[in-house]
Design an enzyme around this catalytic site. Structure first.
Site: not given
Lengths: 751, 156
Positions: A482, A522-523, A525, A705-706, A710
């Protein structure tokens, strides 16, 4: 703080309508006029020289080509490299005449239909001249049979902080554990598939469910020796990846076929091909020893990790180091040594897999943490609270700062919500002859991008149209999480435009701006969302300036709402579109912006996972009765999507704890080569995952956000094992704890 | 062999090899590509369709075996531009991520609700135990069906 209109809302994904009705076209659904189908022939032997007689197969009607090693470019590459600056060990070819694992690519059959292709494959005569295979880390280390040149050692490096030997001298206790983690199949329900064709502009188009379009482009251009700007990668709808579709596996070979034949070619895989012929999570052996004082402070730790890299180099160095670096970001450990080694084996190569090293590293170290607490006669949560990192902690290796770490809060909140103390004290009372009950927990950490290790930036073009709609061009890839919805919420919030009026591209290397590292690590967002926020802020400022100039309004009087802009002292309303058109007319300029956004930081995300289990001592079967995930997420842009990530991540982690492993025998045969033999958790075995989000604003993240996707895979597996060990008073460190493992432990202990 | 069957309320008549898998017949001959293939052995459920009110894995059924039968696929759920309640619930509850298991998952839920309008949570779980999902952990899928049941109970 101003109330947010889009960020923080559980908004529905636009793409879910087509997905719910079966209208979404995945690559496997695509058809082209005169399109050919192609299938790889994968080696059935783990280590062998190959000869293929294709004469009979070529006679099958409709067969267009059968390619083997002798037909393809002998350009070595490393599929794990995602930009040319990574100079990895390049040992892969698109087709091989020596197989190095069961599943290695040895031929490609291209024909008019799937039936034709399958028929021709059955008529190929493949002669295997077998070599002794190297299976498992133990055999690899012996170096008796060498897969590559001089040694099976593919990579070796250590990280040192402080002085572990000195810490040992001061320690009251040293707690040692050795554990193993398995090769895990990604198990995206969509099998790998890829389409290559030429477009009307002369591009060789690779239409693929990928994670890094530029990585595909680079490898295809390199292997075929054609210019990068002639290779167009179009990211297609993704039926799940979890890292499995991150490294280009099918793309270079299908591109080769389309290029040779000048026809559209669709390369498909069946499940067995995907399980054996792609990549897996790297298996590991991990030895950890931790020096503590009797007050419960960790003085030092030494972690030795051996990674089964598989048959090709791919990510051997990266995953080993990614695993190691995470160990410095969860606990405050002044003296820590990490020694990582990766080895070649004749098994399928390692590849990126959700969590990338974190699930393996935390698996064994988090069991060790519980064992320390046990030794000290402390509650494992209380012991963790004495040692976990605090807000603003520094990474002692010199890596980027850990950021607004809220892991202690995760543990405290989780203890309360899970009723930890009481459960821990009383749950064993429930245990009877056959069933043992236990609760356990574990913590984990993961990153937010590549800053500190690799270039981490993205380019974005943003434009507001005359009809108030906006387009955001950025090279992202929605892997099914999403992502596009999340990014739209950020864009809508920043521009103050209704979300339905915003469109965001996915990567198309002919059209979208450059992105340095793709949708991995995980980059997205954090970094790409940050880029969109930055661009939106600048574009909105430009719009407001345009309005001021056009209407002669002082900037402090300007207000916006849902695509309208107005002077607060006037009743006159203007749409953004009016201003866009007037600005173009009077100032000869468009309402757009382009920028390159460099990631400003790389903080850590955190989670604590709590679980209650019921262990059947007769069968070794484990029921996860209850579980709770508490995540330090900075801010949830879309809580519903965040929950989906955490629940799915838990399914992955629980699988690693209890069921999932690629079973490979001493000959290298993959025994778990179908879904009937490789078990992912189904609906009846999956507990409901309760979720608590700690939202305390990560300073550089978009709206605070972070990452989460993952991260969600990391803590569940050790939490389950800790719960089992508590229930049985065992020290299981083998992942997965299959019924066999559990029953063996029970027999060993005589309980 | 001439095969006659109803697919999504439409009569279909084709001269086709009866040993062709129903999955391939739907996807290739009828271009109904909403039905997906994930494992080819009836383990993942991505290819689930409804045959005479029962959910079946269309990769394990030959088209000759369903001659004369009534087939419902994901494409047949929407009626007059209105989504089926299960489709709506999946969308609203966030039960869809990558979407590849979704058609099969929805068809299994549909078959359940056709014979059991108010299933319990355990019945919902059992009805989709043959549908693998790697994205969602099943929670939101189960909640989507629960929401339908709750609404039905509330409307009584």
């Amino acid at each position: 703080m101003k109330e947010l209109k889009y960020v923080g809302k559980s908004l529905v994904r636009e793409d879910s309508y087509d997905k719910a009705t079966g209208k979404t076209i995945y690559v496997g659904d695509m058809k082209r006029t005169d399109m050919l189908y192609a299938k790889l022939v994968l080696s059935e032997k783990a280590h062998a020289d190959i000869e293929i007689d294709r004469s009979e197969a070529m006679l099958v009607e409709g067969i267009e080509a059968i390619y083997t090693h002798e037909d393809v470019p002998k350009v070595f590459y490393n599929s794990a490299e995602w930009y040319p600056g990574i100079k990895g060990i390049r040992d892969e070819l698109i087709l091989n005449n020596r197989a190095r694992f069961v599943g290695d690519r040895i031929a490609l059959v291209v024909g008019s239909s799937k039936e034709t292709v399958e028929k021709a494959i059955s008529k190929l005569k493949i002669i295997y001249k077998e070599l002794k295979p190297v299976i498992g880390l133990k055999q690899a280390r012996k170096d008796e049979v060498i897969i590559k040149e001089n040694t099976n050692l593919a990579f070796s490096k250590s990280i040192n902080v402080g002085n572990y030997e000195e810490a040992l001298k001061k320690a009251d206790y040293v707690i040692k554990d050795i554990g193993t983690t398995p090769k895990v199949h990604h198990a995206a329900i969509e099998p790998h598939v890829c389409l290559a064709e030429f477009d009307y502009q002369g591009n060789l188009v690779i239409c693929t469910p990928c994670q890094v379009a530029t990585q595909v482009q680079m490898h295809v251009a390199n292997v075929l020796n054609i210019p990068l700007n002639k290779v167009r990668t179009v990211k297609a709808v993704m039926g799940g990846s979890f890292g499995g579709k991150s490294q280009p596996i099918l793309e270079p070979i299908v591109a080769f076929a389309a290029w040779k034949l000048n026809r559209a070619v669709l390369l498909y895989m069946d499940r067995t091909d995907v399980i054996t012929g792609t990549v897996s999570r790297n298996a590991t052996e991990i030895a950890v020893e931790t020096a503590v004082n009797k007050e419960g402070k960790i003085l030092g730790r030494k972690v030795e990790v051996r990674v089964d890299g598989g048959a090709y180099n791919t990510n051997a160095s990266n995953v080993t180091m990614a695993l190691g670096k995470k160990l410095y970001r969860l606990y405050d450990i002044p003296n820590q040594t990490f020694e990582g080694k990766a080895y070649y084996t004749n098994t399928l190569p390692g590849g990126t897999c959700r969590g990338y090293g974190s699930p393996q590293g935390h698996a064994v170290t988090e069991v060790n943490i519980d064992n320390i607490a046990k030794k000290l006669n402390m509650d494992p949560c209380e012991f963790r609270l004495l040692n976990l990192v605090d807000e603003g902690a520094k990474d002692l290796t010199g890596a980027p700062e850990i950021g607004n770490a809220k892991i202690k809060e995760c543990v405290k909140v989780g203890m309360e919500a899970f009723n930890w103390k009481e459960k821990r004290d009383t749950i064993k009372n429930k245990s009877a002859d056959r069933y043992a009950y236990g609760v356990g927990m574990a913590c984990g950490t993961h990153g937010n991008g590549y800053k500190g290790a690799y270039p981490d930036f993205t380019n974005v073009d943003m434009r507001i149209y005359a009809d108030e709609g906006a387009i955001v061009k950025i090279g992202v890839h929605d892997l099914g999480c999403g992502t596009i919805t999340t990014l739209k919420q950020i864009a809508a919030e920043t521009l103050d435009i209704n979300m339905e009026k915003i469109r965001i591209t996915e990567a198309d290397t002919f059209v979208t701006p450059y992105d340095s590292a793709g949708t991995q690590a995980s980059r997205v967002t954090y970094v790409c969302g940050g880029a969109i926020k930055e661009a939106g802020k600048k574009l909105k400022a430009k719009l407001i300036n345009a309005f001021c100039k056009l209407k002669n309004v002082p900037i402090e009087n300007v207000e916006t709402a849902n695509g309208y802009i107005y002077d607060k002292n006037s009743t006159e309303e203007h749409t953004y579109g009016d201003i866009v058109t007037e600005y173009e007319k009077h100032f000869s300029e468009s309402m757009s912006i382009s920028l390159e956004y460099k990631s400003p930081a790389n903080p850590a995300s955190f989670a604590a996972f709590f679980a209650e289990v019921k262990v059947d001592k007769y069968t070794g079967l484990v029921d996860v009765i209850d579980c709770l995930a508490v995540h330090d997420i900075g801010r949830a842009i879309n809580p519903m999507l965040v929950e989906g990530q955490i629940q799915g991540g838990a399914q992955f982690g629980l699988g690693m704890a209890l069921y999932e492993q690629m079973k490979i025998n001493k000959n290298g045969d993959v025994k778990s080569n179908s879904f009937s033999k490789y078990h992912i958790i189904n609906s009846t075995s999956m507990p409901k995952v309760k979720i608590i989000l700690i939202e305390d604003n990560e300073p550089y993240g978009p709206y605070g956000a972070k990452s989460v996707g993952e991260m969600a895979t990391v803590a569940p597996a050790p939490a389950i094992i800790n719960a089992i060990n508590f229930a049985l008073d065992t020290n299981i460190t083998t992942f997965p704890a299959t019924p066999e493992v559990i029953v063996n432990e029970i027999l060993k202990k005589g309980i | 062999m001439i095969i006659k069957l109803m697919v999504n309320d439409k009569m279909v008549e084709r001269d086709v090899d009866p040993t062709k898998r129903l999955l391939d017949f739907l996807r290739e001959d009828l271009n109904l590509t909403g039905t997906k293939e994930g494992c080819s052995e009836g383990e993942c459920g991505a290819c689930t369709v409804i045959v005479n009110d029962k959910a079946v894995a269309s990769c394990c059924v030959l088209v000759g075996q369903v001659n004369g039968d009534n087939i419902l696929t994901i494409e047949g759920l929407e009626k007059n531009g209105e989504l089926d309640i299960i489709q709506k619930a999946f969308i609203e509850k966030g039960a869809i991520q990558c979407g590849f298991c979704t058609p099969g998952m929805i068809m299994s839920c549909k078959a359940l609700l056709m014979k059991n309008p108010k299933p319990t949570v355990d019945e919902i779980k059992r009805s989709i135990e043959g549908n693998l999902c790697r994205c969602t952990g099943y929670t939101k899928i189960i909640e989507a069906v629960q929401q339908i049941v709750e609404e039905r109970c509330n409307n009584e």
